[in-house]
Design an enzyme around this catalytic site. Structure first.
Site, PDB file in Angstrom:
ATOM      1  CG  ASP A 106     -21.627 -84.506 -49.739  1.00 33.03           C
ATOM      2  OD1 ASP A 106     -20.774 -85.283 -49.527  1.00 33.03           O
ATOM      3  OD2 ASP A 106     -21.766 -83.614 -50.658  1.00 33.03           O
ATOM      4  CE1 TYR A 188      -8.230 -98.653 -55.992  1.00 30.18           C
ATOM      5  CE2 TYR A 188      -9.221-100.326 -57.521  1.00 30.18           C
ATOM      6  CZ  TYR A 188      -9.194 -98.845 -56.757  1.00 30.18           C
ATOM      7  OH  TYR A 188     -10.469 -98.035 -56.886  1.00 30.18           O
ATOM      8  NE  ARG A 240     -19.342 -92.084 -61.295  1.00 28.09           N
ATOM      9  CZ  ARG A 240     -20.614 -92.218 -60.934  1.00 28.09           C
ATOM     10  NH1 ARG A 240     -20.759 -93.561 -60.723  1.00 28.09           N
ATOM     11  NH2 ARG A 240     -21.596 -91.527 -61.075  1.00 28.09           N
TER      12      ARG A 240
HETATM   13  C1  LIG Z   1     -10.293-102.864 -65.859  1.00 27.84           C
HETATM   14  C2  LIG Z   1     -11.882-102.791 -65.871  1.00 27.84           C
HETATM   15  C3  LIG Z   1     -12.264-102.649 -64.681  1.00 27.84           C
HETATM   16  C4  LIG Z   1     -13.754-102.753 -64.759  1.00 27.84           C
HETATM   17  C5  LIG Z   1     -14.583-102.513 -63.627  1.00 27.84           C
HETATM   18  C6  LIG Z   1     -13.779-102.829 -62.290  1.00 27.84           C
HETATM   19  C7  LIG Z   1     -14.435-103.225 -61.243  1.00 27.84           C
HETATM   20  C8  LIG Z   1     -13.813-103.061 -59.901  1.00 27.84           C
HETATM   21  C9  LIG Z   1     -14.084-101.961 -59.092  1.00 27.84           C
HETATM   22  C10 LIG Z   1     -12.922-101.673 -58.028  1.00 27.84           C
HETATM   23  C11 LIG Z   1     -13.101-100.672 -57.290  1.00 27.84           C
HETATM   24  C12 LIG Z   1     -14.020 -99.680 -57.229  1.00 27.84           C
HETATM   25  C13 LIG Z   1     -14.125 -98.734 -56.401  1.00 27.84           C
HETATM   26  C14 LIG Z   1     -15.276 -97.738 -56.487  1.00 27.84           C
HETATM   27  O1  LIG Z   1     -15.171 -96.832 -55.834  1.00 27.84           O
HETATM   28  S1  LIG Z   1     -16.386 -98.007 -57.506  1.00 27.84           S
HETATM   29  C15 LIG Z   1     -17.727 -96.644 -57.170  1.00 27.84           C
HETATM   30  C16 LIG Z   1     -17.948 -95.759 -58.045  1.00 27.84           C
HETATM   31  N1  LIG Z   1     -18.919 -95.049 -57.596  1.00 27.84           N
HETATM   32  C17 LIG Z   1     -19.000 -93.720 -57.795  1.00 27.84           C
HETATM   33  O2  LIG Z   1     -17.934 -92.966 -58.160  1.00 27.84           O
HETATM   34  C18 LIG Z   1     -20.234 -92.864 -57.379  1.00 27.84           C
HETATM   35  C19 LIG Z   1     -20.035 -91.439 -57.098  1.00 27.84           C
HETATM   36  N2  LIG Z   1     -19.300 -90.575 -58.037  1.00 27.84           N
HETATM   37  C20 LIG Z   1     -19.586 -89.598 -58.402  1.00 27.84           C
HETATM   38  O3  LIG Z   1     -20.493 -88.820 -57.789  1.00 27.84           O
HETATM   39  C21 LIG Z   1     -18.668 -88.782 -59.571  1.00 27.84           C
HETATM   40  O4  LIG Z   1     -18.057 -89.696 -60.287  1.00 27.84           O
HETATM   41  C22 LIG Z   1     -17.223 -87.845 -58.484  1.00 27.84           C
HETATM   42  C23 LIG Z   1     -16.623 -87.491 -59.538  1.00 27.84           C
HETATM   43  C24 LIG Z   1     -16.397 -88.934 -57.869  1.00 27.84           C
HETATM   44  C25 LIG Z   1     -17.690 -86.863 -57.719  1.00 27.84           C
HETATM   45  O5  LIG Z   1     -18.910 -86.193 -58.018  1.00 27.84           O
HETATM   46  P1  LIG Z   1     -18.879 -84.606 -58.068  1.00 27.84           P
HETATM   47  O6  LIG Z   1     -18.429 -84.305 -56.580  1.00 27.84           O
HETATM   48  O7  LIG Z   1     -20.278 -84.277 -58.473  1.00 27.84           O
HETATM   49  O8  LIG Z   1     -17.632 -84.170 -58.821  1.00 27.84           O
HETATM   50  P2  LIG Z   1     -17.633 -83.340 -60.159  1.00 27.84           P
HETATM   51  O9  LIG Z   1     -18.501 -84.025 -61.412  1.00 27.84           O
HETATM   52  O10 LIG Z   1     -17.957 -81.935 -59.807  1.00 27.84           O
HETATM   53  O11 LIG Z   1     -16.074 -83.406 -60.403  1.00 27.84           O
HETATM   54  C26 LIG Z   1     -15.046 -83.158 -59.455  1.00 27.84           C
HETATM   55  C27 LIG Z   1     -13.621 -82.926 -59.986  1.00 27.84           C
HETATM   56  O12 LIG Z   1     -13.307 -84.185 -60.760  1.00 27.84           O
HETATM   57  C28 LIG Z   1     -13.096 -84.188 -62.007  1.00 27.84           C
HETATM   58  N3  LIG Z   1     -13.400 -85.504 -62.752  1.00 27.84           N
HETATM   59  C29 LIG Z   1     -14.704 -85.979 -62.740  1.00 27.84           C
HETATM   60  N4  LIG Z   1     -14.580 -87.034 -63.336  1.00 27.84           N
HETATM   61  C30 LIG Z   1     -13.537 -87.236 -64.000  1.00 27.84           C
HETATM   62  C31 LIG Z   1     -12.767 -88.032 -65.012  1.00 27.84           C
HETATM   63  N5  LIG Z   1     -13.392 -89.151 -65.550  1.00 27.84           N
HETATM   64  N6  LIG Z   1     -11.681 -87.716 -65.286  1.00 27.84           N
HETATM   65  C32 LIG Z   1     -10.986 -86.728 -64.855  1.00 27.84           C
HETATM   66  N7  LIG Z   1     -11.444 -85.838 -64.041  1.00 27.84           N
HETATM   67  C33 LIG Z   1     -12.437 -85.979 -63.496  1.00 27.84           C
HETATM   68  C34 LIG Z   1     -13.794 -83.056 -62.420  1.00 27.84           C
HETATM   69  O13 LIG Z   1     -13.454 -82.530 -63.759  1.00 27.84           O
HETATM   70  C35 LIG Z   1     -13.724 -82.063 -61.359  1.00 27.84           C
HETATM   71  O14 LIG Z   1     -12.333 -81.491 -61.403  1.00 27.84           O
HETATM   72  P3  LIG Z   1     -12.262 -79.988 -61.803  1.00 27.84           P
HETATM   73  O15 LIG Z   1     -13.378 -79.186 -61.093  1.00 27.84           O
HETATM   74  O16 LIG Z   1     -10.865 -79.582 -61.652  1.00 27.84           O
HETATM   75  O17 LIG Z   1     -12.636 -80.043 -63.389  1.00 27.84           O
HETATM   76  N1  LIG Z   2     -18.509-102.689 -57.763  1.00 34.46           N
HETATM   77  C1  LIG Z   2     -17.281-102.921 -57.515  1.00 34.46           C
HETATM   78  O1  LIG Z   2     -16.924-103.774 -58.408  1.00 34.46           O
HETATM   79  C2  LIG Z   2     -16.642-102.535 -56.434  1.00 34.46           C
HETATM   80  C3  LIG Z   2     -16.989-101.699 -55.622  1.00 34.46           C
HETATM   81  N2  LIG Z   2     -16.199-101.447 -54.431  1.00 34.46           N
HETATM   82  C4  LIG Z   2     -16.760-100.393 -53.403  1.00 34.46           C
HETATM   83  O2  LIG Z   2     -18.016-100.905 -53.229  1.00 34.46           O
HETATM   84  C5  LIG Z   2     -18.713 -99.703 -52.672  1.00 34.46           C
HETATM   85  C6  LIG Z   2     -19.904 -99.491 -53.427  1.00 34.46           C
HETATM   86  O3  LIG Z   2     -19.552 -99.296 -54.763  1.00 34.46           O
HETATM   87  P1  LIG Z   2     -20.779 -99.698 -55.851  1.00 34.46           P
HETATM   88  O4  LIG Z   2     -21.819-100.134 -55.098  1.00 34.46           O
HETATM   89  O5  LIG Z   2     -20.169-100.647 -56.874  1.00 34.46           O
HETATM   90  O6  LIG Z   2     -20.890 -98.353 -56.421  1.00 34.46           O
HETATM   91  P2  LIG Z   2     -22.033 -97.052 -56.551  1.00 34.46           P
HETATM   92  O7  LIG Z   2     -21.713 -95.819 -57.217  1.00 34.46           O
HETATM   93  O8  LIG Z   2     -23.432 -97.834 -56.820  1.00 34.46           O
HETATM   94  O9  LIG Z   2     -21.996 -96.944 -54.900  1.00 34.46           O
HETATM   95  C7  LIG Z   2     -21.634 -95.508 -54.299  1.00 34.46           C
HETATM   96  C8  LIG Z   2     -22.432 -94.941 -53.347  1.00 34.46           C
HETATM   97  O10 LIG Z   2     -21.900 -93.907 -52.543  1.00 34.46           O
HETATM   98  C9  LIG Z   2     -22.639 -92.840 -52.551  1.00 34.46           C
HETATM   99  N3  LIG Z   2     -21.930 -91.681 -52.508  1.00 34.46           N
HETATM  100  C10 LIG Z   2     -21.196 -91.341 -53.294  1.00 34.46           C
HETATM  101  N4  LIG Z   2     -20.803 -89.843 -53.092  1.00 34.46           N
HETATM  102  C11 LIG Z   2     -21.405 -89.706 -51.775  1.00 34.46           C
HETATM  103  C12 LIG Z   2     -21.029 -88.592 -50.858  1.00 34.46           C
HETATM  104  N5  LIG Z   2     -20.368 -87.549 -51.058  1.00 34.46           N
HETATM  105  N6  LIG Z   2     -22.010 -88.548 -49.779  1.00 34.46           N
HETATM  106  C13 LIG Z   2     -22.644 -89.487 -49.531  1.00 34.46           C
HETATM  107  N7  LIG Z   2     -22.771 -90.664 -50.207  1.00 34.46           N
HETATM  108  C14 LIG Z   2     -22.019 -90.706 -51.557  1.00 34.46           C
HETATM  109  C15 LIG Z   2     -23.758 -92.731 -53.796  1.00 34.46           C
HETATM  110  O11 LIG Z   2     -24.874 -92.444 -53.609  1.00 34.46           O
HETATM  111  P3  LIG Z   2     -25.358 -90.621 -54.009  1.00 34.46           P
HETATM  112  O12 LIG Z   2     -24.931 -90.645 -55.490  1.00 34.46           O
HETATM  113  O13 LIG Z   2     -26.814 -90.775 -53.865  1.00 34.46           O
HETATM  114  O14 LIG Z   2     -24.573 -89.835 -53.274  1.00 34.46           O
HETATM  115  C16 LIG Z   2     -23.741 -94.363 -54.017  1.00 34.46           C
HETATM  116  O15 LIG Z   2     -24.783 -94.840 -53.609  1.00 34.46           O
HETATM  117  C17 LIG Z   2     -17.613 -98.435 -52.558  1.00 34.46           C
HETATM  118  O16 LIG Z   2     -17.176 -98.108 -51.516  1.00 34.46           O
HETATM  119  C18 LIG Z   2     -16.588 -99.109 -53.951  1.00 34.46           C
HETATM  120  O17 LIG Z   2     -15.418 -98.460 -53.552  1.00 34.46           O
HETATM  121  C19 LIG Z   2     -14.924-101.774 -54.466  1.00 34.46           C
HETATM  122  C20 LIG Z   2     -14.458-102.784 -55.064  1.00 34.46           C
HETATM  123  C21 LIG Z   2     -15.189-103.253 -56.283  1.00 34.46           C
END
Ligand SMILES: CCCCCCCCC/C=C\C=C\C(=O)SCCNC(=O)CCNC(=O)[C@H](O)C(C)(C)COP(=O)(O)OP(=O)(O)OC[C@H]1O[C@@H](n2cnc3c(N)ncnc32)[C@H](O)[C@@H]1OP(=O)(O)O
Ligand SMILES: NC(=O)C1=CN([C@@H]2O[C@H](COP(=O)(O)OP(=O)(O)OC[C@H]3O[C@@H](n4cnc5c(N)ncnc54)[C@H](OP(=O)(O)O)[C@@H]3O)[C@@H](O)[C@H]2O)C=CC1
Length: 324
Positions: A106, A188, A240
């Site tokens: 993590d 962004y 998400r």
């Molecule tokens: C316009 C259209 C767009 C379409 C697609 C666009 C593509 C372009 C993308 C551009 C950029 C992308 C960037 C990225 O980073 S994409 C990668 C995304 N991948 C992930 O997020 C993977 C990992 N994510 C997670 O594990 C969870 O989503 C996490 C919430 C970020 C962390 O998980 P965890 O630690 O388990 O957290 P909790 O579930 O315990 O929640 C913590 C805290 O956050 C609050 N929360 C969670 N989700 C939401 C939500 N949807 N809305 C509001 N709040 C949320 C949750 O309630 C907890 O807070 P609290 O304890 O106060 O309740």
């Molecule tokens: N897909 C898209 O359109 C875009 C993606 N990005 C970026 O590309 C990268 C990859 O995203 P994408 O592949 O789309 O999404 P994913 O959700 O597939 O990738 C996110 C990865 O991060 C890992 N991760 C999340 N939390 C933790 C943590 N606490 N410790 C270690 N690992 C963690 C997850 O694995 P696990 O849950 O096992 O921890 C997962 O493998 C990200 O940096 C995202 O911001 C940027 C712009 C656009």
């Protein structure tokens, strides 16, 4: 029917401005911009190299691990879900014949990061390539965000990247070993964006971190680069950020190349930046988005919808204007 208005509010003339033909995401422009998805660099470009990829079990991290492994690298992938990592590691190494190790980590926890690096060193040594790809994100009006929601995203993205970079950077410096660091941010990070505010703030921080270290740690043989991807379909991101699929079409419509990116395209760029072919590249921020960023930014870009007949009429009106 649309009217051209004078500044007084009076209608000058009315003409038919038909709605532009509905353009499906994969229609017209993508014919010009078909993706090439095979590994781009010469075979063996990463022979005898070790790559460490956070979030390497899924999405873009998986794609980058695949291409690096195809090009000869040994890989270590790290994230929270060991079962997912192990499955990916097994699939990739059975395809490429090169080692892929899965380590639970993590990145929010600096002690966990240190333990993970200890394990990697015991298995394979210190890495030549580090890709900070792990991230967390979700859409949320900022007024609904709790402190813990803010922390959950910024801890993964900014602190996680910093902890991994500090841990590995210090050990590499101690060992006098050079390395390529790459961070995956987003378009962004530059502009900011509503509804993903913790992600925007944290990704901007990552960019500042990497640009700063490009300046400071070049003397230790370390390069730091950044890729800002535009939208590339992955389950992690799209589930998400567009959970209903409602926004996808309008998003594709504003991308001049008319399609989403492909994970393998991003992986080829990441491989290039991490390779010796890019040994003079450091501190670079590469936007990789099919033109989406500039398309959203330009004041007049909506004029793409104006038809040739409408242009004839507009030109006549403009040329017919006398004085100011
Ligand atoms: C316009 C259209 C767009 C379409 C697609 C666009 C593509 C372009 C993308 C551009 C950029 C992308 C960037 C990225 O980073 S994409 C990668 C995304 N991948 C992930 O997020 C993977 C990992 N994510 C997670 O594990 C969870 O989503 C996490 C919430 C970020 C962390 O998980 P965890 O630690 O388990 O957290 P909790 O579930 O315990 O929640 C913590 C805290 O956050 C609050 N929360 C969670 N989700 C939401 C939500 N949807 N809305 C509001 N709040 C949320 C949750 O309630 C907890 O807070 P609290 O304890 O106060 O309740
Ligand atoms: N897909 C898209 O359109 C875009 C993606 N990005 C970026 O590309 C990268 C990859 O995203 P994408 O592949 O789309 O999404 P994913 O959700 O597939 O990738 C996110 C990865 O991060 C890992 N991760 C999340 N939390 C933790 C943590 N606490 N410790 C270690 N690992 C963690 C997850 O694995 P696990 O849950 O096992 O921890 C997962 O493998 C990200 O940096 C995202 O911001 C940027 C712009 C656009």
């Amino acid at each position: 029917m649309a009217a051209v208005m004078l500044s007084s509010g009076r209608k000058l003339l009315q003409t038919r401005f038909p709605r532009p033909p509905v353009r499906s995401g994969s229609a017209r422009p993508s014919g010009f911009f078909a993706p090439s998805e095979g590994a781009m660099l010469p075979a063996g470009s990463f022979r005898d190299r070790l790559a460490f990829i956070t979030g390497g079990g899924t999405g873009l991290g998986r794609a980058m691990t695949m291409v690096l492994s195809q090009l000869g690298a040994r890989c270590v992938i790290a994230s929270r879900k060991l079962d997912v990592l192990q499955e990916t590691a097994g699939e990739i190494s059975s395809q490429t014949g090169n080692q892929v190790h899965a380590l639970q980590c993590d990145v929010r926890d600096p002690q966990a990061v240190a333990r993970c690096v200890d394990q990697m060193v015991a298995l394979s040594g210190l890495p030549d390539v580090i890709i900070n790809n792990a991230a967390g994100n979700f859409i949320c009006p900022t007024e609904r965000l709790t402190p813990n929601g803010w922390r959950s995203v910024t801890d993964i993205v900014l602190n996680g990247t910093a902890f991994v970079t500090l841990e590995l950077g210090k050990r590499l410096i101690q060992a006098q070993k050079g390395a390529s660091f790459l961070a995956i941010t987003t378009i962004y990070a530059e502009s900011g964006s509503g509804f993903v505010v913790p992600s925007a703030a944290a990704k901007a921080g990552v960019e500042a971190l990497y640009k700063s270290l490009a300046a400071e740690w070049g003397r230790y043989g370390h390069r730091f680069n950044i890729i800002q991807p535009g939208p590339i379909r992955t389950k992690g991101a799209f589930s998400r950020l567009d959970p209903t699929g409602t926004f996808e079409k309008s998003m594709i419509d504003r991308i001049p190349t008319g399609r989403l990116g492909k994970p393998a395209e991003l992986a080829n760029l990441a491989a290039y930046l991490s390779s010796d072919f890019a040994s003079w590249m450091s501190g670079a921020v590469i936007r990789f988005d099919g033109g989406e960023y500039v398309s959203m930014a330009g004041e007049f870009n909506e004029l793409r919808k104006v038809t040739p007949d409408q242009w004839k009429m507009l030109e006549a009106m403009i040329k017919g204007t006398k004085g100011s």
